[in-house]
Design a protein around this motif. Sequence first.
Motif, PDB file in Angstrom:
ATOM      1  N   ASP A  56       0.814  -1.210   0.000  1.00  0.00           N
ATOM      2  CA  ASP A  56       0.000   0.000   0.000  1.00  0.00           C
ATOM      3  C   ASP A  56       0.849   1.262   0.000  1.00  0.00           C
ATOM      4  O   ASP A  56       0.491   2.258  -0.621  1.00  0.00           O
ATOM      5  CB  ASP A  56      -0.941  -0.004   1.212  1.00  0.00           C
ATOM      6  CG  ASP A  56      -2.121  -0.927   1.006  1.00  0.00           C
ATOM      7  OD1 ASP A  56      -2.379  -1.291  -0.146  1.00  0.00           O
ATOM      8  OD2 ASP A  56      -2.784  -1.294   1.993  1.00  0.00           O
ATOM      9  N   MET A  57       1.992   1.222   0.707  1.00  0.00           N
ATOM     10  CA  MET A  57       2.870   2.392   0.706  1.00  0.00           C
ATOM     11  C   MET A  57       3.394   2.658  -0.693  1.00  0.00           C
ATOM     12  O   MET A  57       3.445   3.796  -1.167  1.00  0.00           O
ATOM     13  CB  MET A  57       4.066   2.158   1.645  1.00  0.00           C
ATOM     14  CG  MET A  57       3.723   2.289   3.114  1.00  0.00           C
ATOM     15  SD  MET A  57       5.051   1.693   4.159  1.00  0.00           S
ATOM     16  CE  MET A  57       6.226   3.022   4.017  1.00  0.00           C
ATOM     17  N   MET A  58       3.802   1.592  -1.368  1.00  0.00           N
ATOM     18  CA  MET A  58       4.339   1.766  -2.719  1.00  0.00           C
ATOM     19  C   MET A  58       3.272   2.292  -3.668  1.00  0.00           C
ATOM     20  O   MET A  58       3.533   3.171  -4.487  1.00  0.00           O
ATOM     21  CB  MET A  58       4.888   0.438  -3.237  1.00  0.00           C
ATOM     22  CG  MET A  58       6.184   0.033  -2.547  1.00  0.00           C
ATOM     23  SD  MET A  58       6.850  -1.440  -3.318  1.00  0.00           S
ATOM     24  CE  MET A  58       8.445  -1.540  -2.510  1.00  0.00           C
ATOM     25  N   ILE A  59       2.070   1.757  -3.534  1.00  0.00           N
ATOM     26  CA  ILE A  59       1.006   2.198  -4.438  1.00  0.00           C
ATOM     27  C   ILE A  59       0.644   3.650  -4.147  1.00  0.00           C
ATOM     28  O   ILE A  59       0.432   4.443  -5.059  1.00  0.00           O
ATOM     29  CB  ILE A  59      -0.206   1.255  -4.322  1.00  0.00           C
ATOM     30  CG1 ILE A  59       0.172  -0.114  -4.875  1.00  0.00           C
ATOM     31  CG2 ILE A  59      -1.416   1.822  -5.048  1.00  0.00           C
ATOM     32  CD1 ILE A  59      -0.834  -1.197  -4.622  1.00  0.00           C
ATOM     33  N   ALA A  60       0.607   3.990  -2.841  1.00  0.00           N
ATOM     34  CA  ALA A  60       0.263   5.371  -2.492  1.00  0.00           C
ATOM     35  C   ALA A  60       1.314   6.346  -3.016  1.00  0.00           C
ATOM     36  O   ALA A  60       1.024   7.508  -3.275  1.00  0.00           O
ATOM     37  CB  ALA A  60       0.121   5.508  -0.983  1.00  0.00           C
ATOM     38  N   ASN A  61       2.538   5.892  -3.173  1.00  0.00           N
ATOM     39  CA  ASN A  61       3.602   6.752  -3.669  1.00  0.00           C
ATOM     40  C   ASN A  61       3.897   6.506  -5.143  1.00  0.00           C
ATOM     41  O   ASN A  61       4.937   6.943  -5.652  1.00  0.00           O
ATOM     42  CB  ASN A  61       4.881   6.504  -2.870  1.00  0.00           C
ATOM     43  CG  ASN A  61       4.783   7.086  -1.465  1.00  0.00           C
ATOM     44  OD1 ASN A  61       4.598   8.280  -1.306  1.00  0.00           O
ATOM     45  ND2 ASN A  61       4.880   6.232  -0.453  1.00  0.00           N
ATOM     46  N   SER A  62       3.019   5.798  -5.812  1.00  0.00           N
ATOM     47  CA  SER A  62       3.401   5.271  -7.123  1.00  0.00           C
ATOM     48  C   SER A  62       3.683   6.364  -8.144  1.00  0.00           C
ATOM     49  O   SER A  62       4.409   6.153  -9.096  1.00  0.00           O
ATOM     50  CB  SER A  62       2.324   4.332  -7.653  1.00  0.00           C
ATOM     51  OG  SER A  62       1.130   5.043  -7.812  1.00  0.00           O
ATOM     52  N   ILE A  83       2.784  -4.530  -7.448  1.00  0.00           N
ATOM     53  CA  ILE A  83       2.806  -3.080  -7.224  1.00  0.00           C
ATOM     54  C   ILE A  83       2.180  -2.434  -8.445  1.00  0.00           C
ATOM     55  O   ILE A  83       2.806  -2.324  -9.492  1.00  0.00           O
ATOM     56  CB  ILE A  83       4.247  -2.569  -7.014  1.00  0.00           C
ATOM     57  CG1 ILE A  83       4.945  -3.404  -5.952  1.00  0.00           C
ATOM     58  CG2 ILE A  83       4.230  -1.094  -6.650  1.00  0.00           C
ATOM     59  CD1 ILE A  83       4.276  -3.384  -4.600  1.00  0.00           C
ATOM     60  N   GLU A 115      -6.589   6.840   2.014  1.00  0.00           N
ATOM     61  CA  GLU A 115      -5.151   7.045   2.077  1.00  0.00           C
ATOM     62  C   GLU A 115      -4.716   8.386   2.640  1.00  0.00           C
ATOM     63  O   GLU A 115      -3.605   8.500   3.143  1.00  0.00           O
ATOM     64  CB  GLU A 115      -4.542   6.871   0.676  1.00  0.00           C
ATOM     65  CG  GLU A 115      -4.784   5.489   0.104  1.00  0.00           C
ATOM     66  CD  GLU A 115      -4.064   5.251  -1.210  1.00  0.00           C
ATOM     67  OE1 GLU A 115      -3.415   6.191  -1.708  1.00  0.00           O
ATOM     68  OE2 GLU A 115      -4.162   4.133  -1.724  1.00  0.00           O
ATOM     69  N   THR A 136      -1.287   6.585   4.138  1.00  0.00           N
ATOM     70  CA  THR A 136      -0.816   5.351   3.505  1.00  0.00           C
ATOM     71  C   THR A 136       0.626   5.497   3.036  1.00  0.00           C
ATOM     72  O   THR A 136       1.418   4.558   3.143  1.00  0.00           O
ATOM     73  CB  THR A 136      -1.725   4.980   2.331  1.00  0.00           C
ATOM     74  OG1 THR A 136      -3.070   5.001   2.792  1.00  0.00           O
ATOM     75  CG2 THR A 136      -1.392   3.613   1.796  1.00  0.00           C
ATOM     76  N   ALA A 137       0.958   6.668   2.549  1.00  0.00           N
ATOM     77  CA  ALA A 137       2.305   6.853   2.026  1.00  0.00           C
ATOM     78  C   ALA A 137       3.351   6.736   3.130  1.00  0.00           C
ATOM     79  O   ALA A 137       4.465   6.276   2.903  1.00  0.00           O
ATOM     80  CB  ALA A 137       2.410   8.216   1.346  1.00  0.00           C
ATOM     81  N   GLY A 154       1.635   2.899   5.357  1.00  0.00           N
ATOM     82  CA  GLY A 154       1.181   1.666   4.715  1.00  0.00           C
ATOM     83  C   GLY A 154      -0.184   1.209   5.190  1.00  0.00           C
ATOM     84  O   GLY A 154      -0.610   0.123   4.854  1.00  0.00           O
ATOM     85  N   ARG A 173      -4.467   1.954   5.771  1.00  0.00           N
ATOM     86  CA  ARG A 173      -5.574   2.659   5.125  1.00  0.00           C
ATOM     87  C   ARG A 173      -6.679   2.908   6.126  1.00  0.00           C
ATOM     88  O   ARG A 173      -6.907   2.079   7.007  1.00  0.00           O
ATOM     89  CB  ARG A 173      -6.173   1.776   4.023  1.00  0.00           C
ATOM     90  CG  ARG A 173      -5.263   1.564   2.867  1.00  0.00           C
ATOM     91  CD  ARG A 173      -5.661   0.274   2.169  1.00  0.00           C
ATOM     92  NE  ARG A 173      -4.974   0.216   0.897  1.00  0.00           N
ATOM     93  CZ  ARG A 173      -5.431   0.835  -0.178  1.00  0.00           C
ATOM     94  NH1 ARG A 173      -6.562   1.473  -0.144  1.00  0.00           N
ATOM     95  NH2 ARG A 173      -4.745   0.768  -1.294  1.00  0.00           N
TER      96      ARG A 173
END
Lengths: 322, 974
Positions: free
Chosen positions: A183-189, B677, B794, B813-814, B817, B819
């Motif tokens: 989720d972190m990667m997707i949020a920063n994608s 991803i 997020e 989220t950033a 991680g 939600r």
Amino acid sequence: TRPAQHKSGLLYSPECNRVSYKFSPVKSLFWSGEKGFHLLFLLSCVSEEVDYSSYGTHSLTRKKKAVVALRNDVNRKRPHIRIGMPQDFRPVSSIIDVDILPESHRRVRLYRHGSDKPLGFYIRDGTSVRVTPHGLEKVPGIFISRMVPGGLAESTGLLAVNDEVLEVNGIEVTGKTLDQVTDMMIANSHNLIVTVKPVNQRNNVVRASRISGSSGQSSDSSGSTGYPSLSTTAMATGADELESDEESDIVIESTPPPAPVEHPSPPTRPLSPSLNGLSHHGTLRESNDSLHKILSTMRTDPRHSLALPRGGVEEDGTVITL
Amino acid sequence: MKRFRRHGQESQRERIKQELYGFNKTVEHGFPHQPSALGFSPSLQLLAIGTRSGAIKLYGGPGVEFMGLHDENAAVTQVHFLPHQVELVTLLDDNSLHMWTLRAHHGVSELLEIGRFTLTGPPGAPPSVTCVTAVLAHSSGDLLLLGTEGGHVFVVKVPGFRELEERNISLEKVTNSVPEEYGGRRILEHVESLQENPVNQRQVLIGYGRGLMVIWDLDSQSAIKHIPATQQLESVWWTEDGGHVLSSHSDGSYCRWKVAGDDPQSEQEKSEVPYGHFPCKAISKIIQLPTEQGPPFLFLSGGMPRASYGDRHCISVIHSKTHVALDFTSRIIDFFVIRDGPGEPSALVVLVEEELVVIDLQTEGWPVIQTPYLVPLHCSAITCSHHVSAIPLKLWERVLSAGALQNTHYSKKPWPMTGGQNLAPDPPQRDLLLTGHEDGTVRFWDASGVCLYPMYKLSTAGVFLTDSDPNDNLNQGTEGEWPPFRKVGCFDPYSDDPRLGIQKIHLCKYSGYLTVAGTAGQILVLELNDEAAEQTVEATVADLLQGQEGFRWKGHTRLEVREEPVTFPPGFQPFALVQCQPPAVVTALTLHSEWKLVTFGTSHGFGLYDYQQKNNVLVRCTLNPSDQLAMEGPLSRVKSIKKSLRQSFRRIRRSRVNDYRNVFLAEMELAPVQRKIEPRSPDDSFTGLVRTLYFADTFLSDSSHNTPSLWAGTNGGSVFAYQLRLPPVECRGEDPVTAHPAKEIQLMHRAPVVGILVLDGHGSPLPEPLEVAHDLARSPDMQGSHSLLVISEEQFKVFTLPKVSAKMKLKLTAIDGSRVRRVGVAWFGSNRTDDYGESGLTVLTNQGDLHVVSLPGVKLQVQYPCIRREDVSGIASCVFTKHGQGFYLISPSEFERFSLSARCVVEPRSLVEVPSQTPSATLPRALPDGASVERSSARRVMEHALLNDESEYLRNNQTTLTELNLNQLQHLCE
């Protein structure tokens, strides 16, 4: 004329960003090359460009030295390439923060440059061996498990299967679950910066000052931030950096009662997120496309179309708090 | 210097945080999941329930409750209070014994484990020798007799658990002292029951599995009498005068034996199979209690004819000519009888798998007494919940009186359990918790204090025509039926029609208007009426597709509305109905009682309904053309979720069968779980699903005029704002309400919008409708500029108003991680001073962590781990209060209450004192040992526990699709 703010990171500082931004899409043909090599290649292009356009001269001469120090085959393999016009250039994925990271680690910025191309990799759980004060210790870690053929990650050549993921946009992944890291990667994608410990330590970038001393087998293994974390360096580099990190939301305002309009009039400002905060010239057509696409997803019922006066579509995102 | 000052500010902020926030899980409401043992202390007037997960819960008078958890994750099979003391002993299915006590600490009792013990047999003996099957807490208070699988009885001194080897009653000693035809040739089998002579505490009765019973003298260490029963023994009861012993057997018979007199062998006075002729099931427990004049009460559990009624869960109560077979809703765990002092039996307390039932034995017809706690929340499965704080007294009393009319069949007697003193301060306000259920009911609970007390039940099924036959329940109880069944208990998990399920609830506490919405797109608006009324509910259809073509709804059909007038009892009565087309589950619902508007959303769009004029003001389709899944309806979608869940559960279960850890590790190395991803794309499914709806009186188009507005947020990260025009009050009934589109925001990160909030000029959330009119809130600041807070899964993002531009944000989220799964607005008061407080957002993430986010600065304040991240249904069920508390389901039947506020904490505080020793030996009876019923099946049911969890998991997923992390499901499918 330009302060040499950038670190020795290859494409790191704001200036560098600008420079790396100017690369013609044509060159992506060469990106799938061997890891390490293509980067040097890009730099060599930069220097070519410098020669012709005298853009960012100050910083680039410095960098050129580093290039030579890095790998010798630069000179050997230099195909003859025509450099495109600056407006055709776009950002590329890159290795950053080379000067502050241990040599065994690599920090990679993946640029999607507004394309639909997926990031194109998978991650998994695994175990990693760390050196601790109590000796070697097995700890859980997150690893890259697969590359999508033709995906962005693969095409950069900067990441490889079985690389251990240490940080995502400056935040350590230790103690986080696979789902959290996903989720972190997707949020920063839109602007993903991953710090990895490459499984193949032979292609490490070796700093000029240490060129004789260290090999790929690094002394670092703790995985903790003994070096400055990304966020602090990012802060230090200024607002320009932050702005390019930002994606803007689309706001459509209308003053009731609405006057139905069949087709939205073209916006006056580019909307593509990757172009936000950057120069406006030459990108209008592309951003219009993306705007239409977004709008088409937003309004499915023409009867509820909003009035879209000229200049009514706006972007924002100049103020960021991390 | 500057640095110093900043440091000072930070530490001051830290101090304020400590005064505002504090995390406590305070009390568990509802009925314990999978109870496995029951105990009762007549002297303390406390009841104890042990569960299959190793929890032990004590209950006395309302508000008096304690909870303990065994370290071992083993089922509690027996609970015994030590007579006249505050200690109790638990036996777990790993054969360990645990001593618990209620210790006073700062004037409040605490339940503490003070010792544990496992029997050690002679070296080389098989484990069965020491496997405990029967426990007797001797009335001397310092002896424990433990009967075992091997037939021995061990004597242990308590509370220290010291084995008194010389006093053990070995099988050899017993066989030597009974005639050879009983002891020698036959194996006696395990000790089934241990009973103390009510008139002579030095005599105990040992009942062996094969049927033989022996009366053992503890002083002379010899058998003084034997009872030659030949049927497999189930339970034994020694009558209060000490003259008779009753035994019940596996063939459905019970016998009475005379034990007075000097004859070493007792005579059988009577043997009876109460439900005779055809083969019967075992009578697992028997109790006989005398009355002051007249015949005794006889209680029998089980014994039903095997072929015709073998599946019933019955306790037969026989008193004089009255004979009733109480027919329970689930398996009987155990029961006991409460007596008025030494006299009459006053109440029968029965613990069944899904509820606790108390029968008043002193009132004609033996009515049920309403329980003040341990209420089965899940009598129909909970599908949603809604909390309303600080209910005005007027509404509270009207709801109570409507509820009282529904409870006339309950006994008027007070709750018979009176142990302990409730020292908790009176709750500062009246709080309501509303739960929506699968059968279309909404239950109103008094959630102000420690006891979650049922107030009122609303049924919405009467509005609709359903398949169920209302006469179904009237067919039973015909004259002369044998056995004379009588249904008791309210647990009824079977729903007539799943479309009736309640999905969203919104109550306006000032006006008494309520709106509820369900699975088949039905939205009812109800008002509180103190009189019964007959009326026809007219339906308005809201076509959410708005002419969109190419979509086909494959789900369930709309509910059919009764056309004839329906009589509604006093309470909340429906007067308006909206039915969405397609009839998809309602995913968002908000009521504005001042404007008399209701807004609702589904996966296809949202609508605005004027309940004064009974018409739709606005219908907006939010479907994305590529969003095919939204049209399939819940069924096909759920099937695939179900399938993938089942597969993943199978995987888990398989790994648990073997050595859990090894297999798990091996699996990880062989086939690692991968995650792709892949950024969210606009083509994701369900982007049009409406997640949140919000009314606000704010500056939507220009900064000098505030107007009513409606805000909607979708799964695809879109926000729609409409400006509302309401006619002046005098023509509100005639002139139309209008809605004009004013703004659309597309969040670039496209995460689902889970909350929208407007902050006033001071940065405080706008008050609720009518709150200011009732002088209960300060009017919002309309001078300074308002801002809009959009909460996505997020990010928390603050925008300016009326021109929408981003002001600040928190990217959860950033950085973390996690939600956002649940979000609420709460007021946190300082626990140091009454006049300081702050508004904040209470947030529950998909990791099960709770956060408080400050307003209007959107900064993370505190973080507490609360729910296991695997507990998807627990996370989905969470509901926040306006004062920093919350509830979530820890099982289908239990709410855990927690508090994030340092000031506002509701927790049990009670004191239990050591009872004064009464010399009368007749008063206390040794505890019934019916827990043995449970023991044999315990292990088997553990396996089912997983299955049950799975079905719960599935159900929750089906009914609360909106709350699902769709991404996670996709991961599961991969």
